[in-house]
Design an enzyme around this catalytic site. Sequence first.
Site, short mmCIF file in Angstrom:
data_model
loop_
_atom_site.label_atom_id
_atom_site.label_comp_id
_atom_site.label_asym_id
_atom_site.label_seq_id
_atom_site.Cartn_x
_atom_site.Cartn_y
_atom_site.Cartn_z
N ASN A 76 0.79 -1.16 0.06
CA ASN A 76 -0.12 -0.03 -0.05
C ASN A 76 0.91 1.30 -0.01
OD1 ASN A 76 -2.42 -1.60 0.12
ND2 ASN A 76 -2.06 -1.69 2.37
N HIS B 130 6.58 -1.25 3.46
CA HIS B 130 6.31 -2.71 3.93
C HIS B 130 5.42 -3.47 2.87
CE1 HIS B 130 3.06 -0.05 5.60
NE2 HIS B 130 2.06 -1.07 5.37
P1 AMP Z 1 -0.72 -0.41 5.88
O1 AMP Z 1 -2.47 -0.30 6.09
O2 AMP Z 1 -0.41 -1.06 4.29
O3 AMP Z 1 0.36 0.58 6.27
O4 AMP Z 1 -0.27 -1.79 6.85
C1 AMP Z 1 0.16 -1.60 8.12
C2 AMP Z 1 -0.35 -2.75 8.84
O5 AMP Z 1 0.74 -2.87 9.95
C3 AMP Z 1 -1.39 -3.21 9.22
O6 AMP Z 1 -1.94 -4.28 8.54
C4 AMP Z 1 -1.38 -3.14 10.78
O7 AMP Z 1 -2.38 -4.35 11.19
C5 AMP Z 1 -0.26 -3.72 10.99
N1 AMP Z 1 0.65 -3.18 12.38
C6 AMP Z 1 0.14 -2.05 12.93
N2 AMP Z 1 0.96 -2.09 14.02
C7 AMP Z 1 1.81 -3.27 14.17
C8 AMP Z 1 2.21 -3.89 15.21
N3 AMP Z 1 2.90 -3.13 16.37
N4 AMP Z 1 2.92 -5.32 15.14
C9 AMP Z 1 2.44 -5.88 13.65
N5 AMP Z 1 1.71 -5.24 12.81
C10 AMP Z 1 1.24 -4.18 12.80
#
Ligand code: AMP
Length: 114
Positions: A87, A100
């Site tokens: 994303n 990511h």
């Molecule tokens: P995006 O929406 O592509 O920026 O994805 C961010 C992702 O990070 C989401 O799927 C969240 O659930 C995940 N996320 C946020 N904080 C954490 C955390 N502390 N550990 C693991 N995943 C996380």
Amino acid sequence: MLADNVFLKILDGTIPARIAFQDDLCLAFHDIHPQAPVHILIIPRKVIRTHAELRQEDTSLIGHMNLVAGQLARDLGLDQGYRIVINCDTDGGQTVPHLHMHLLGGRALGWPPG
Ligand code: AMP
């Protein structure tokens, strides 16, 4: 490194994560809110805010992250297939400002995205 977002904090060990794989270039860990039976995030150790900021010098890094995703998919038994998602920024739905790659699998995934 100034850890000003959650993924940089995971990289520097300030916040725990369920690590699936790591090497000198990247870290892979399980998403805290999984959207599929397998939902892993692969992030570079290098500070890159978003996909749009990738540069020529990052070619081998992004290639490596793809190969890590493929190896994790094999290791985790995603033999029916899987999806890789990156994303980017507001319209892409990016919520964490560190590049990511999502690895999603373990069920049939819908398309198109909402
Ligand atoms: P995006 O929406 O592509 O920026 O994805 C961010 C992702 O990070 C989401 O799927 C969240 O659930 C995940 N996320 C946020 N904080 C954490 C955390 N502390 N550990 C693991 N995943 C996380």
